[in-house]
Design a protein around this motif. Structure first.
Motif, PDB file in Angstrom:
ATOM      1  N   LEU A 161       0.801  -1.217   0.000  1.00  0.00           N
ATOM      2  CA  LEU A 161       0.000   0.000   0.000  1.00  0.00           C
ATOM      3  C   LEU A 161       0.842   1.279   0.000  1.00  0.00           C
ATOM      4  CD1 LEU A 161      -2.928   1.176   0.332  1.00  0.00           C
ATOM      5  CD2 LEU A 161      -2.443   1.218   2.776  1.00  0.00           C
ATOM      6  N   ILE A 162       1.869   1.332   0.817  1.00  0.00           N
ATOM      7  CA  ILE A 162       2.613   2.587   1.007  1.00  0.00           C
ATOM      8  C   ILE A 162       3.385   3.024  -0.239  1.00  0.00           C
ATOM      9  CG2 ILE A 162       4.435   3.683   2.362  1.00  0.00           C
ATOM     10  CD1 ILE A 162       3.314   2.055   4.763  1.00  0.00           C
ATOM     11  N   PRO A 163       4.165   2.156  -0.906  1.00  0.00           N
ATOM     12  CA  PRO A 163       4.882   2.628  -2.107  1.00  0.00           C
ATOM     13  C   PRO A 163       3.965   3.139  -3.220  1.00  0.00           C
ATOM     14  CG  PRO A 163       5.846   0.593  -1.318  1.00  0.00           C
ATOM     15  CD  PRO A 163       4.591   0.805  -0.539  1.00  0.00           C
ATOM     16  N   PRO A 164       2.851   2.454  -3.540  1.00  0.00           N
ATOM     17  CA  PRO A 164       1.985   3.018  -4.579  1.00  0.00           C
ATOM     18  C   PRO A 164       1.359   4.356  -4.188  1.00  0.00           C
ATOM     19  CG  PRO A 164       1.455   0.722  -4.243  1.00  0.00           C
ATOM     20  CD  PRO A 164       2.419   1.104  -3.184  1.00  0.00           C
ATOM     21  N   LEU A 165       0.993   4.503  -2.917  1.00  0.00           N
ATOM     22  CA  LEU A 165       0.439   5.788  -2.491  1.00  0.00           C
ATOM     23  C   LEU A 165       1.464   6.897  -2.642  1.00  0.00           C
ATOM     24  CD1 LEU A 165      -1.700   4.944   0.677  1.00  0.00           C
ATOM     25  CD2 LEU A 165      -2.475   5.604  -1.606  1.00  0.00           C
ATOM     26  N   ALA A 166       2.698   6.616  -2.256  1.00  0.00           N
ATOM     27  CA  ALA A 166       3.764   7.616  -2.400  1.00  0.00           C
ATOM     28  C   ALA A 166       3.992   7.951  -3.871  1.00  0.00           C
ATOM     29  CB  ALA A 166       5.057   7.105  -1.771  1.00  0.00           C
ATOM     30  N   ALA A 167       4.019   6.938  -4.715  1.00  0.00           N
ATOM     31  CA  ALA A 167       4.231   7.174  -6.147  1.00  0.00           C
ATOM     32  C   ALA A 167       3.075   7.967  -6.744  1.00  0.00           C
ATOM     33  CB  ALA A 167       4.405   5.846  -6.877  1.00  0.00           C
ATOM     34  N   LEU A 168       1.846   7.661  -6.333  1.00  0.00           N
ATOM     35  CA  LEU A 168       0.695   8.384  -6.872  1.00  0.00           C
ATOM     36  C   LEU A 168       0.696   9.846  -6.446  1.00  0.00           C
ATOM     37  CD1 LEU A 168      -2.138   5.739  -6.493  1.00  0.00           C
ATOM     38  CD2 LEU A 168      -1.172   6.628  -8.607  1.00  0.00           C
ATOM     39  N   VAL A 169       1.057  10.111  -5.205  1.00  0.00           N
ATOM     40  CA  VAL A 169       1.113  11.498  -4.734  1.00  0.00           C
ATOM     41  C   VAL A 169       2.202  12.259  -5.492  1.00  0.00           C
ATOM     42  CG1 VAL A 169       1.718  12.938  -2.756  1.00  0.00           C
ATOM     43  CG2 VAL A 169       0.127  11.042  -2.473  1.00  0.00           C
ATOM     44  N   LEU A 170       3.358  11.640  -5.645  1.00  0.00           N
ATOM     45  CA  LEU A 170       4.466  12.321  -6.328  1.00  0.00           C
ATOM     46  C   LEU A 170       4.242  12.450  -7.824  1.00  0.00           C
ATOM     47  CD1 LEU A 170       7.461  10.615  -4.494  1.00  0.00           C
ATOM     48  CD2 LEU A 170       6.594  12.933  -4.153  1.00  0.00           C
ATOM     49  N   LEU A 171       3.492  11.549  -8.403  1.00  0.00           N
ATOM     50  CA  LEU A 171       3.292  11.530  -9.851  1.00  0.00           C
ATOM     51  C   LEU A 171       2.600  12.788 -10.367  1.00  0.00           C
ATOM     52  CD1 LEU A 171       3.821   9.542 -12.165  1.00  0.00           C
ATOM     53  CD2 LEU A 171       1.533   8.658 -11.821  1.00  0.00           C
ATOM     54  N   PHE A 172       1.789  13.406  -9.532  1.00  0.00           N
ATOM     55  CA  PHE A 172       1.031  14.582  -9.975  1.00  0.00           C
ATOM     56  C   PHE A 172       1.627  15.896  -9.487  1.00  0.00           C
ATOM     57  CE2 PHE A 172      -1.986  11.089 -10.212  1.00  0.00           C
ATOM     58  CZ  PHE A 172      -2.391  11.233 -11.517  1.00  0.00           C
ATOM     59  N   ARG A 173       2.836  15.845  -9.000  1.00  0.00           N
ATOM     60  CA  ARG A 173       3.505  17.090  -8.614  1.00  0.00           C
ATOM     61  C   ARG A 173       3.879  17.880  -9.858  1.00  0.00           C
ATOM     62  NH1 ARG A 173       5.856  17.471  -3.195  1.00  0.00           N
ATOM     63  NH2 ARG A 173       7.097  19.051  -4.208  1.00  0.00           N
ATOM     64  N   ARG A 174       3.876  19.169  -9.723  1.00  0.00           N
ATOM     65  CA  ARG A 174       4.121  20.050 -10.865  1.00  0.00           C
ATOM     66  C   ARG A 174       5.478  19.795 -11.514  1.00  0.00           C
ATOM     67  NH1 ARG A 174       2.695  25.842  -9.537  1.00  0.00           N
ATOM     68  NH2 ARG A 174       0.725  24.762  -9.614  1.00  0.00           N
ATOM     69  N   GLU A 175       6.507  19.584 -10.712  1.00  0.00           N
ATOM     70  CA  GLU A 175       7.840  19.392 -11.299  1.00  0.00           C
ATOM     71  C   GLU A 175       7.961  18.067 -12.051  1.00  0.00           C
ATOM     72  OE1 GLU A 175       8.235  18.297  -6.860  1.00  0.00           O
ATOM     73  OE2 GLU A 175       7.331  19.929  -8.001  1.00  0.00           O
ATOM     74  N   VAL A 176       7.203  17.044 -11.617  1.00  0.00           N
ATOM     75  CA  VAL A 176       7.215  15.761 -12.329  1.00  0.00           C
ATOM     76  C   VAL A 176       6.515  15.913 -13.681  1.00  0.00           C
ATOM     77  CG1 VAL A 176       6.408  13.370 -12.280  1.00  0.00           C
ATOM     78  CG2 VAL A 176       7.340  14.414 -10.216  1.00  0.00           C
ATOM     79  N   VAL A 177       5.379  16.586 -13.680  1.00  0.00           N
ATOM     80  CA  VAL A 177       4.659  16.803 -14.928  1.00  0.00           C
ATOM     81  C   VAL A 177       5.498  17.649 -15.881  1.00  0.00           C
ATOM     82  CG1 VAL A 177       2.592  17.828 -15.948  1.00  0.00           C
ATOM     83  CG2 VAL A 177       2.417  16.511 -13.831  1.00  0.00           C
ATOM     84  N   ALA A 178       6.143  18.687 -15.361  1.00  0.00           N
ATOM     85  CA  ALA A 178       6.981  19.534 -16.213  1.00  0.00           C
ATOM     86  C   ALA A 178       8.177  18.756 -16.749  1.00  0.00           C
ATOM     87  CB  ALA A 178       7.452  20.752 -15.429  1.00  0.00           C
ATOM     88  N   TYR A 179       8.787  17.932 -15.911  1.00  0.00           N
ATOM     89  CA  TYR A 179       9.963  17.168 -16.345  1.00  0.00           C
ATOM     90  C   TYR A 179       9.600  16.153 -17.423  1.00  0.00           C
ATOM     91  CZ  TYR A 179      14.053  14.134 -16.084  1.00  0.00           C
ATOM     92  OH  TYR A 179      15.164  13.385 -16.393  1.00  0.00           O
ATOM     93  N   THR A 180       8.453  15.512 -17.265  1.00  0.00           N
ATOM     94  CA  THR A 180       8.071  14.495 -18.245  1.00  0.00           C
ATOM     95  C   THR A 180       7.366  15.090 -19.458  1.00  0.00           C
ATOM     96  OG1 THR A 180       6.030  14.067 -17.029  1.00  0.00           O
ATOM     97  CG2 THR A 180       7.918  12.647 -16.552  1.00  0.00           C
ATOM     98  N   SER A 181       6.933  16.335 -19.372  1.00  0.00           N
ATOM     99  CA  SER A 181       6.309  16.985 -20.518  1.00  0.00           C
ATOM    100  C   SER A 181       7.330  17.752 -21.346  1.00  0.00           C
ATOM    101  CB  SER A 181       5.215  17.949 -20.051  1.00  0.00           C
ATOM    102  OG  SER A 181       4.206  17.235 -19.396  1.00  0.00           O
TER     103      SER A 181
END
Length: 133
Positions: free
Chosen positions: A104-124
């Protein structure tokens, strides 16, 4: 000009790669059980082993391309983490708390981080100017 990789991307890639390594370990244990005992269905057991190996390989590929900043990795990671949550909740409700929290904990952490602005900007690739022809 090289882009700076956000810490959130590093954490997500680490979660995905650790999940892939865990799946490879599960495939190894499954193969050991397949070799040392007689399965009820040999075809089904071989299919399950191949499926585990393919999923682990796919997760390694996704983690690698997230590290490099590809956009399509976000949807692959989102889908996989949702599947992990679907497995974690019944595991927790079945009384296997340690395994449930590990799922449970690793997927929740990944999901929270996945929608951070810097992640979206880096992957876009919005941090770089458009390439000249």
């Amino acid at each position: 000009m090289a882009r700076r990789r956000p810490a959130a991307v590093v954490m997500i890639a680490l979660v995905v790669i650790l999940e892939a390594l865990g799946m490879l370990a599960a495939a190894g244990f499954y193969l050991f059980g397949l070799v040392t005992s007689t399965p009820a269905s040999l075809g089904g057991a071989v299919f399950m082993l191949v499926l585990l190996l393919l999923l682990a390989t796919w997760l390694l590929v996704v983690g690698h391309f997230l590290w490099r900043g590809y956009r399509w990795t976000r949807s692959a990671i989102l889908t996989w983490q949702l599947f992990m949550l679907v497995i974690a909740v019944p595991t927790l409700s079945g009384g296997y708390l340690l395994y449930g929290y590990c799922l449970l904990i690793p997927p929740l952490a990944a999901l929270v981080l996945l929608f951070r602005r810097e992640v979206v900007a880096y992957t876009s690739r919005t941090a770089q100017p458009p390439a000249a022809l």
